[in-house]
Design an enzyme around this catalytic site. Sequence first.
Site, PDB file in Angstrom:
ATOM      1  N   ARG A  18      -2.144  15.270   3.201  1.00 45.01           N
ATOM      2  CA  ARG A  18      -1.499  16.046   3.864  1.00 45.01           C
ATOM      3  C   ARG A  18      -2.044  17.376   4.359  1.00 45.01           C
ATOM      4  NH1 ARG A  18       1.903  20.746   2.141  1.00 45.01           N
ATOM      5  NH2 ARG A  18       3.902  20.847   3.159  1.00 45.01           N
ATOM      6  N   HIS A  61       5.840  23.514   9.169  1.00 48.86           N
ATOM      7  CA  HIS A  61       7.129  23.337   9.227  1.00 48.86           C
ATOM      8  C   HIS A  61       7.881  23.663  10.790  1.00 48.86           C
ATOM      9  CE1 HIS A  61       6.971  22.640   5.071  1.00 48.86           C
ATOM     10  NE2 HIS A  61       6.448  23.529   4.854  1.00 48.86           N
TER      11      HIS A  61
END
Length: 293
Positions: free
Chosen positions: A113, A196
């Site tokens: 990630r 995000h």
Amino acid sequence: MKHAYIFPGQGAQFPGMGKELFDQNSQAQELFRQADETLGFSISKIMFEGSEEDLKQTKVTQPAIFVHSVVRALVQEDFSPDMVAGHSLGEFSALVAGQVLSFTDGLRLVSQRATAMQKACEQNPSTMAAVLGLEDATVEDVCRSIKEEVVLPANYNSPGQIVISGTHRGIELATEALKEAGAKRVIPLAVGGAFHSPLMEPAYNELERTINQTGFSKPICPIYQNVTGLPAVEIEVVKNNLIAQLMAPVRWTQSVSSMLNDGATHFTECGPGRVLQGLVKKVSREAKVDGLS
């Protein structure tokens, strides 16, 4: 009366993190050894002896916080959560604490990630800013009104505190409009990109493949996930929410509210820092909060 364990996200790192834990606990020593072996470099040495700059390296920051948080939870003798949640990166820690992911699988996902997010940041130069003193709906309306650039809420941290993500120009336009709308402050954040948000799509595609290839187990307690702010116990739901997390906002205020509504009276932050303890208190002054660091 239920006990919630919560796990911090990026930004909580500090030089020397985890060293005291390592020195005092043989189980912690074995987990740090596993972490070094899994990553292929000595993250423990960087955590214990590295500088602040060393800990800011992309491949180090997220795994370091994950390792510190998870080890702190797992070596706790009476660790028996009624519910767990984590802020952004911290959701991976929560999933290990809730026995959905193994320690090594969780660490591999976090490492990938971090690398994928760094690549996405290089592909799509972008940033974030914290907005203080406005209602959620007002921030959402302002972001929607800026149609020529990408800008949108990324972290619902607590009542009156939202972080927005977007292109550099999008954040500039939103900052002006939010101040006009009555924001007390709009603070640029020293981050590598618009986390995000849709600008994380390259990382999303890469991480989705890996998550789908990773074994997930049924959690031992409800996982309150960022994407919905609601509890999840079904493996497929947990997995799909985790995949969606990279491009969706972190609904932390909603997660804390859901845990309170479901009977949480005691929140323990596991890992470095005290940020989440402060955010819980902004949602509920009555909640008991403490930390395991």
